[in-house]
Write an enzyme that holds these catalytic residues in place. Structure first.
Site, PDB file in Angstrom:
ATOM      1  N   GLU A  89       0.816  -1.201   0.000  1.00  0.00           N
ATOM      2  CA  GLU A  89       0.000   0.000   0.000  1.00  0.00           C
ATOM      3  C   GLU A  89       0.853   1.256   0.000  1.00  0.00           C
ATOM      4  OE1 GLU A  89      -1.913  -0.094   4.174  1.00  0.00           O
ATOM      5  OE2 GLU A  89      -1.478  -2.108   3.506  1.00  0.00           O
ATOM      6  N   GLY A 166       7.453  -2.320   5.467  1.00  0.00           N
ATOM      7  CA  GLY A 166       8.831  -2.773   5.311  1.00  0.00           C
ATOM      8  C   GLY A 166       9.823  -1.947   6.090  1.00  0.00           C
ATOM      9  N   GLU A 167      11.005  -2.522   6.262  1.00  0.00           N
ATOM     10  CA  GLU A 167      12.099  -1.826   6.928  1.00  0.00           C
ATOM     11  C   GLU A 167      13.122  -1.470   5.842  1.00  0.00           C
ATOM     12  OE1 GLU A 167      13.161  -0.346   9.693  1.00  0.00           O
ATOM     13  OE2 GLU A 167      15.057  -0.137   8.617  1.00  0.00           O
ATOM     14  N   CYS A 340       0.480   1.787   8.523  1.00  0.00           N
ATOM     15  CA  CYS A 340       1.245   0.765   7.833  1.00  0.00           C
ATOM     16  C   CYS A 340       0.573  -0.595   7.749  1.00  0.00           C
ATOM     17  CB  CYS A 340       2.498   0.499   8.664  1.00  0.00           C
ATOM     18  SG  CYS A 340       3.887   1.384   8.157  1.00  0.00           S
TER      19      CYS A 340
HETATM   20  N1  SAH Z   1      10.270   0.079   9.345  1.00  0.00           N
HETATM   21  C1  SAH Z   1      10.408   1.498   9.370  1.00  0.00           C
HETATM   22  C2  SAH Z   1       9.435   2.232   8.488  1.00  0.00           C
HETATM   23  C3  SAH Z   1       8.020   1.767   8.433  1.00  0.00           C
HETATM   24  S1  SAH Z   1       7.017   2.109   9.843  1.00  0.00           S
HETATM   25  C4  SAH Z   1      10.353   1.997  10.810  1.00  0.00           C
HETATM   26  O1  SAH Z   1      10.205   1.185  11.707  1.00  0.00           O
HETATM   27  O2  SAH Z   1      10.526   3.177  11.036  1.00  0.00           O
HETATM   28  C5  SAH Z   1       6.835   3.857   9.815  1.00  0.00           C
HETATM   29  C6  SAH Z   1       6.399   4.421  11.139  1.00  0.00           C
HETATM   30  O3  SAH Z   1       5.025   4.106  11.399  1.00  0.00           O
HETATM   31  C7  SAH Z   1       7.205   3.894  12.304  1.00  0.00           C
HETATM   32  O4  SAH Z   1       7.545   4.926  13.184  1.00  0.00           O
HETATM   33  C8  SAH Z   1       6.234   2.945  12.926  1.00  0.00           C
HETATM   34  O5  SAH Z   1       6.591   2.703  14.253  1.00  0.00           O
HETATM   35  C9  SAH Z   1       4.919   3.650  12.723  1.00  0.00           C
HETATM   36  N2  SAH Z   1       3.738   2.803  12.853  1.00  0.00           N
HETATM   37  C10 SAH Z   1       3.556   1.555  12.401  1.00  0.00           C
HETATM   38  N3  SAH Z   1       2.338   1.083  12.735  1.00  0.00           N
HETATM   39  C11 SAH Z   1       1.718   2.061  13.406  1.00  0.00           C
HETATM   40  C12 SAH Z   1       0.437   2.197  14.019  1.00  0.00           C
HETATM   41  N4  SAH Z   1      -0.431   1.200  14.014  1.00  0.00           N
HETATM   42  N5  SAH Z   1       0.142   3.381  14.606  1.00  0.00           N
HETATM   43  C13 SAH Z   1       1.035   4.397  14.629  1.00  0.00           C
HETATM   44  N6  SAH Z   1       2.245   4.334  14.073  1.00  0.00           N
HETATM   45  C14 SAH Z   1       2.599   3.181  13.479  1.00  0.00           C
END
Ligand code: SAH
Length: 352
Positions: A89, A166-167, A340
């Site tokens: 997405e 993804g990371e 995400c």
């Molecule tokens: N893997 C990378 C990038 C993707 S996540 C990382 O960890 O930074 C991007 C951001 O969205 C991260 O800060 C993650 O912690 C946050 N995130 C993921 N799921 C979330 C949710 N359900 N609510 C709020 N933030 C979320």
């Protein structure tokens, strides 16, 4: 799955076209068509025979937009389908200064963060540089009419955040190739300063990134103030300590002169009382960084709860009083599953 042309640089594309016995200017026409988000067969300046020849080896299009969801605040969310049928997405946020697109770097994720929907089914596969770029090409094409700039520079998407599924640093080589290609003068030419890369804190790759000399915005997902607390929501914390992450950030600043960012998702009862604010202040005070507080987007497969607005503002106030530069992210697109992996997860569930 065949190869995709978006993985080739302009120079590589030229070599390929010449190899097929075509003239050099055909490579330019082909490249321009691709940068406009066209499928090979949609590029009208090229002959049917030539296009058919290319399509023997390459996918006509790397992806298609399977669905678009429109939020009440203008945010758009896309479900992209790749040539092998896998879904990722993307989100487009519209600001006064331009459009920011959130792109995915992997199909699924293997980091296992407790609050995140992208990781629910683990990692399926990495995306290639061209597959990541194709997300932006498709959205640009969709918003052609909103493009600023002229000719090859015309594009609707002005800012990019690598914060989708993804990371990014777990797919380092392809993400790097993507960054070089999306910032390239012959391509979309998006300024690195308008690109943010968010990582859960893979320390060795943060050092590697600092050496690349790309002035992008580095963001680390922190979400806790001690390694113990962090490990409860982010398994990666067992591999890399907060102290090591901070050192790597300092190094990034030294190398690039760019301040860095932290994301801190507020989770009720977990990380946002007064003691946490004090701990965060003592960790970060005086450092050239900014803290983005994020409201948790509740994921139904997880039992973590969002913090009430009042508490979120109180936490922000405490950080500011303590001398940190911080903002509370405006909640956007939450009515369309803005977090995400939520959209893909619900789509896969529906199909099952
Ligand atoms: N893997 C990378 C990038 C993707 S996540 C990382 O960890 O930074 C991007 C951001 O969205 C991260 O800060 C993650 O912690 C946050 N995130 C993921 N799921 C979330 C949710 N359900 N609510 C709020 N933030 C979320």
């Amino acid at each position: 799955m065949k190869k995709i042309l978006q993985d080739l640089s302009f120079a590589e594309l030229e070599t390929y076209v010449l190899g097929l016995g075509e003239k050099k200017f055909r490579a330019k026409q082909l490249y321009e068509g691709l940068m406009q988000g066209k499928a090979i067969t949609e590029i009208t300046s090229l002959s049917k025979e030539f296009k058919a020849r290319i399509c023997e080896e390459y996918e006509d299009a790397p992806l298609k937009i399977k669905e678009i969801f429109y939020a009440s605040d203008g945010t758009e969310k896309y479900l992209f389908e790749y040539a092998d049928g896998h879904l990722v997405e993307g989100v487009l946020m519209k600001y006064k200064y331009g459009y920011t697109q959130c792109v995915s770097t992997q199909i699924g994720c293997r980091m296992g963060c407790a609050f995140c929907a992208s990781t629910l089914n683990g990692l399926i596969r990495n995306l290639s540089a061209g597959e990541i770029l194709a997300q932006i090409l498709a959205v640009n094409a969709l918003h052609k009419a909103d493009a600023a700039g002229k000719g090859a520079e015309a594009r609707a998407v002005t800012n990019v955040v690598l914060m989708g599924s993804g990371e990014p640093l777990d797919n380092y080589d392809e993400v790097l190739k993507f960054l070089r290609s999306v910032t390239s003068e012959t391509g979309l030419h998006i300024s690195a300063r308008n690109i943010s890369l968010s990582t859960c804190g893979i320390v060795p790759k943060m050092y590697a990134l600092a050496e690349e000399g790309i002035p992008l915005n580095l963001t680390v997902s922190l979400h806790a103030t001690t390694d113990e607390d962090r490990a409860r929501v982010m398994p990666v914390a067992k591999a890399y300590k907060i102290a090591e992450i901070l050192k790597a950030c300092e190094y990034y600043f030294k190398k690039t002169g760019r301040r860095y960012y932290f994301e801190y998702t507020l989770i009720a009862g977990e990380n946002c009382d007064e003691a946490h604010a004090r701990a965060l202040i003592s960790l970060l005070k005086g450092k050239p960084c900014h803290v983005n507080l994020i409201r948790l987007n509740e994921v139904k497969e997880r039992d973590l709860k969002a913090t009430a607005d009042k508490e979120a503002y109180r936490f922000l106030g405490l950080l500011e009083k303590g001398g940190l530069s911080a903002t509370l992210r405006r909640q956007i697109g939450s009515d369309i599953g803005g977090a995400c992996g939520q959209l893909r997860a619900s789509y896969l569930e529906e199909k099952a």
